[in-house]
Design an enzyme around this catalytic site. Structure first.
Site, PDB file in Angstrom:
ATOM      1  N   HIS A   1      -7.835 -54.463 -76.657  1.00 46.36           N
ATOM      2  CA  HIS A   1      -8.631 -55.103 -77.556  1.00 46.36           C
ATOM      3  C   HIS A   1      -8.589 -56.577 -77.489  1.00 46.36           C
ATOM      4  O   HIS A   1      -9.778 -57.010 -77.637  1.00 46.36           O
ATOM      5  CB  HIS A   1      -8.029 -54.876 -79.052  1.00 46.36           C
ATOM      6  CG  HIS A   1      -8.221 -53.367 -79.480  1.00 46.36           C
ATOM      7  ND1 HIS A   1      -9.439 -52.411 -79.553  1.00 46.36           N
ATOM      8  CD2 HIS A   1      -7.285 -52.424 -79.946  1.00 46.36           C
ATOM      9  CE1 HIS A   1      -9.152 -51.649 -80.024  1.00 46.36           C
ATOM     10  NE2 HIS A   1      -7.909 -51.310 -80.256  1.00 46.36           N
TER      11      HIS A   1
ATOM     12  N   GLU B   1     -12.613 -49.508 -79.276  1.00 46.79           N
ATOM     13  CA  GLU B   1     -11.409 -48.707 -78.868  1.00 46.79           C
ATOM     14  C   GLU B   1     -11.477 -48.172 -77.547  1.00 46.79           C
ATOM     15  O   GLU B   1     -10.419 -47.955 -76.740  1.00 46.79           O
ATOM     16  CB  GLU B   1     -11.384 -47.641 -79.998  1.00 46.79           C
ATOM     17  CG  GLU B   1     -10.084 -46.634 -79.974  1.00 46.79           C
ATOM     18  CD  GLU B   1      -9.103 -47.265 -80.557  1.00 46.79           C
ATOM     19  OE1 GLU B   1      -9.175 -48.630 -81.109  1.00 46.79           O
ATOM     20  OE2 GLU B   1      -8.010 -46.843 -80.465  1.00 46.79           O
TER      21      GLU B   1
ATOM     22  N   HIS C   1      -2.084 -51.237 -75.480  1.00 43.37           N
ATOM     23  CA  HIS C   1      -3.201 -50.985 -76.428  1.00 43.37           C
ATOM     24  C   HIS C   1      -3.991 -52.070 -76.880  1.00 43.37           C
ATOM     25  O   HIS C   1      -5.275 -52.485 -76.717  1.00 43.37           O
ATOM     26  CB  HIS C   1      -2.996 -49.804 -77.402  1.00 43.37           C
ATOM     27  CG  HIS C   1      -4.141 -49.488 -78.262  1.00 43.37           C
ATOM     28  ND1 HIS C   1      -4.722 -48.125 -78.014  1.00 43.37           N
ATOM     29  CD2 HIS C   1      -4.581 -50.071 -79.232  1.00 43.37           C
ATOM     30  CE1 HIS C   1      -5.885 -48.031 -79.173  1.00 43.37           C
ATOM     31  NE2 HIS C   1      -5.718 -49.173 -79.721  1.00 43.37           N
ATOM     32  N   GLU C   2      -3.133 -52.763 -77.538  1.00 45.29           N
ATOM     33  CA  GLU C   2      -3.687 -54.073 -78.369  1.00 45.29           C
ATOM     34  C   GLU C   2      -4.174 -55.157 -77.287  1.00 45.29           C
ATOM     35  O   GLU C   2      -5.075 -55.951 -77.665  1.00 45.29           O
ATOM     36  CB  GLU C   2      -2.613 -54.615 -79.483  1.00 45.29           C
ATOM     37  CG  GLU C   2      -2.305 -53.716 -80.397  1.00 45.29           C
ATOM     38  CD  GLU C   2      -3.245 -53.085 -81.161  1.00 45.29           C
ATOM     39  OE1 GLU C   2      -4.368 -53.909 -81.301  1.00 45.29           O
ATOM     40  OE2 GLU C   2      -3.134 -52.073 -81.724  1.00 45.29           O
TER      41      GLU C   2
HETATM   42 ZN    ZN Z   1      -7.135 -49.647 -81.250  1.00 45.48          ZN
END
Ligand code: ZN
Length: 502
Positions: A268, A294, A264-265
């Site tokens: 980003h 997101e 997830h990170e």
């Molecule tokens: Zn996030």
């Protein structure tokens, strides 16, 4: 005009440098700082923040923007200079409306509130945070009221994170999505439940770390311009386009926690690392909205990381890494386990189907608080009632109920939650276009190759940074405005197959 633009850019670079220095202090605070450093660190960060705010709201910046206005209108809308001037004006006009004293008061209050919450949550003590939350609500209303003329008092707060988005629009989007999600959750809970015991075992953290690093390196996260460290709450932070560290957390009892939060990170992080180099040290050098940001983390986490093609390649490797723990587990069972749907009390660990219901609960409650239709004192009960109503579960305490998320205790009430659901919707919308333009993407993923997907994202989304607003970017990339269609069909198809429902 060239001189004026150069002057503006030099001023913006100083602001960006102060903000980056503050970010380094904040990253260090969360990773390596000894606990004793907390007090002096808070002061140092507040000083840098104040200096950055003063420099950015200097009337000279407003004058330069005015003087460049006529030149700006002669520029091509898509040019980098026009994008820079638009983004700078948007940010400047907002910042200039909020007095520096108020910002200082808000920062000071939210640090104290966060400090109190950090202790109150493990102690399950809502009363300790109640006065802080009441003050936060009052300050959130004050902040909104620096922007009079809104339709809903949450609009200005939402606008900070998701420019142009309104409470009314969000209510409509969420209501439409809810209509699709509720029957899907019901159908799934009536089907045979997935078994996820294979994920609960002892998984040595060193091995997890190596495995997860290998995945995100293959995705395209650049370790030469980033790093991965351990924290309580995973996050991504930007010091420069060439320096975007991410963090994750590990549990030796839970394989998925670190795995999916790392992925997830990294999503980003890759967005921030691949913004056009020329945007460095300007307001363009960051992702364009919380929803679009997101969407990039969710795309890699869910549409790639929880997909069947992905595990075709990675499951044999995972089995090799954890040969004892996973030797007798079949790929199909593992795939079902990581996609288990189960209504729960926890947002962060929620599955893809129920996740948005958690967001909607928080969104509705914060609107009610801001409207004055809900008192802080009644928040824990309102929270419990909504969980019972929407998810059929009730948190046993405050700790895993109303005290669960950091957001209301570390910032304003309003504006922090909608981005999660917007991100889920947009991730599916972007991925549907990427795979229709490049149908080979899924085959590549099943061979551990991500180059085509990465390049498509870089070309269409990453490189632009904040040059286009979300409202501009989404139709440019997908040919239509934000729409829940792709997301709903993605969920129906994936979970319909998994749970054998039509
Ligand atoms: Zn996030």
């Amino acid at each position: 005009m060239k001189d004026k633009l150069a002057d503006l850019k030099a001023r913006l670079a100083e602001v960006a440098d102060l903000e980056s220095a503050r970010a380094v202090l904040s990253w260090d605070q969360a990773t390596y700082m000894p606990p004793g450093g907390a007090l002096s660190r808070a002061r140092q960060m507040a000083t840098l923040e104040k200096l950055a705010h003063q420099k950015f709201t200097d009337p000279a910046i407003g004058e330069l923007l005015d003087e460049l206005q006529s030149w700006q209108s002669s520029l091509d809308y898509d040019s980098d200079q026009a994008g820079l001037l638009r983004a700078t004006r948007r940010k400047y006009e907002k910042a200039a409306k909020v007095p520096a004293d108020f910002m200082a008061q808000l920062t000071e209050h939210t640090s104290a509130s966060f400090e109190t919450w950090s202790k109150a949550r493990p102690a399950n003590d809502f009363n300790a945070v109640k006065p802080y939350l009441e003050k936060t609500l009052e300050l959130s209303r004050q902040l909104a009221n620096f922007f009079p003329g809104y339709q809903h008092i949450a609009d200005p707060l939402i606008d900070f994170a998701d420019y142009g988005m309104k409470a009314q629009t969000l209510r409509q989007i969420f209501a439409n999505l809810r209509k699709e999600l509720v029957p899907l959750v019901q159908a799934i809970t009536q089907a045979a439940p997935a078994n996820d015991t294979c994920l609960k075992n002892n998984f040595p953290i060193d091995l997890q770390r190596q495995f997860n690093r290998d995945i995100i390196r293959r995705f395209g996260y650049d370790f030469n311009r980033g790093r991965l460290d351990k924290t309580h709450h995973p996050f991504t932070i930007t010091f420069s386009i060439d320096d975007v560290p991410i963090t994750t957390r590990y549990s030796d009892q839970n394989l998925c926690d670190a795995l999916f939060s790392t992925v997830h990170e990294a999503g980003h992080g890759m967005y921030e690392q691949n913004i056009k180099k020329g945007f460095e040290a300007t307001p363009l050098a960051t992702g364009t909205s919380s929803g679009v940001h997101e969407s990039q983390s969710r795309l890699w986490e869910n549409l790639v990381g929880r997909s069947r093609p992905f595990w075709n390649f990675f499951f044999p490797r995972l089995q090799q890494t954890f040969s004892e723990q996973l030797a007798s587990v079949e790929l199909d069972d593992f795939y079902r386990a990581i996609n288990k749907v189960q209504p729960s009390i926890n947002r962060v660990s929620a599955d893809e189907v129920t996740y948005n219901l958690h967001v909607m609960i928080r969104f509705d409650l914060e609107l009610a608080l801001l409207e004055g239709n809900l008192n802080v004192a009644d928040l824990p009960d309102a929270w419990r009632e909504r969980y019972q109503l929407d998810l059929g579960v009730e948190p046993p305490d405050y700790k895993d109920g109303v005290l669960q998320d950091v957001h209301w205790f570390h910032g304003t009430i309003g504006g922090a939650f909608q981005g999660y659901t917007l991100g889920n919707i947009l991730a599916a919308q972007f991925f549907a276009v990427a795979t229709s333009v490049h149908p080979e993407i899924n085959d590549e993923i099943s061979q551990g190759e991500f180059g085509t997907l990465f390049s498509w994202l870089k070309e269409n989304i990453y490189q632009h940074g904040s040059k286009f607003t979300a409202d501009e970017l989404v139709p440019r990339v997908t040919g239509s405005p934000l729409s829940i269609e792709s997301y709903v069909s993605y969920l129906r198809e994936k979970f319909g197959q998994l749970y054998k429902i039509d």
